[in-house]
Design a protein around this motif. Structure first.
Motif, mmCIF file in Angstrom:
data_model
loop_
_atom_site.group_PDB
_atom_site.id
_atom_site.type_symbol
_atom_site.label_atom_id
_atom_site.label_comp_id
_atom_site.label_asym_id
_atom_site.label_seq_id
_atom_site.Cartn_x
_atom_site.Cartn_y
_atom_site.Cartn_z
ATOM 1 N N ARG A 26 0.843 -1.199 0.000
ATOM 2 C CA ARG A 26 0.000 0.000 0.000
ATOM 3 C C ARG A 26 0.878 1.249 0.000
ATOM 4 O O ARG A 26 0.597 2.226 -0.692
ATOM 5 C CB ARG A 26 -0.918 -0.006 1.215
ATOM 6 N N GLU A 27 1.959 1.218 0.780
ATOM 7 C CA GLU A 27 2.862 2.363 0.854
ATOM 8 C C GLU A 27 3.512 2.653 -0.499
ATOM 9 O O GLU A 27 3.651 3.810 -0.897
ATOM 10 C CB GLU A 27 3.938 2.132 1.921
ATOM 11 N N GLU A 28 3.904 1.592 -1.205
ATOM 12 C CA GLU A 28 4.499 1.777 -2.522
ATOM 13 C C GLU A 28 3.496 2.377 -3.502
ATOM 14 O O GLU A 28 3.834 3.258 -4.295
ATOM 15 C CB GLU A 28 5.035 0.451 -3.060
ATOM 16 N N GLU A 29 2.271 1.901 -3.440
ATOM 17 C CA GLU A 29 1.226 2.436 -4.312
ATOM 18 C C GLU A 29 0.965 3.908 -4.002
ATOM 19 O O GLU A 29 0.806 4.725 -4.916
ATOM 20 C CB GLU A 29 -0.077 1.633 -4.167
ATOM 21 N N LEU A 30 0.917 4.259 -2.720
ATOM 22 C CA LEU A 30 0.705 5.653 -2.337
ATOM 23 C C LEU A 30 1.884 6.525 -2.757
ATOM 24 O O LEU A 30 1.692 7.670 -3.177
ATOM 25 C CB LEU A 30 0.457 5.767 -0.837
#
Length: 142
Positions: A26-30
């Protein structure tokens, strides 16, 4: 009546081995979303710098470029060439677009808990809102 399916589905994860396609956290996507919004805001800021040069826009462009570079693991963003052409209506549209992009960046930065990017996005929202408020409303003569 219907022919049975003879091949395995490419979408099936029932086999238990899901490592054959990439996954991002999720952090990478954000990070990717935030870098995209900030890069788009940088492009509009660069375009505005060509139509109405100011120290504020120069500083904002540099800060945006630094944030995009940080989010993209050291890869610098592509910068737009300054275009000096533009009328009052075009500048107003650019300020409105920049305000919208800064708002999107602020939402993603808040989701990601990225204080530096959130502060920068909020400052840019305020600056573009103020620039839009200073411009007289253009109305069609009827």
């Amino acid at each position: 009546m219907y022919e049975p399916i003879r091949t395995k589905s490419v979408h099936s994860t029932m086999a238990g081995n899901t490592s054959d396609f990439p996954h991002r956290s999720r952090e990478e996507e954000l990070d990717i979303q935030l870098a995209g919004h900030l890069a788009a805001l940088l492009a509009v800021t660069d375009e505005l710098r060509g139509t109405e040069p100011s120290a504020d826009l120069d500083t904002a462009a540099e800060r945006l470029a630094q944030q995009v570079t940080r989010l993209r693991a050291g890869h610098a963003p592509v910068r737009a060439a300054a275009n000096a052409a533009g009328d009052e209506q075009r500048r107003a549209a650019l300020h409105e677009r920049a305000h919208t992009l800064a708002g999107r960046a602020l939402v993603v930065a808040a989701s990601r808990a990225d204080t530096a990017a959130a502060i920068l996005a909020a400052e840019r929202m305020d600056a573009h809102a103020a620039a839009s408020a200073q411009r007289p409303e253009l109305s069609a003569a009827g």
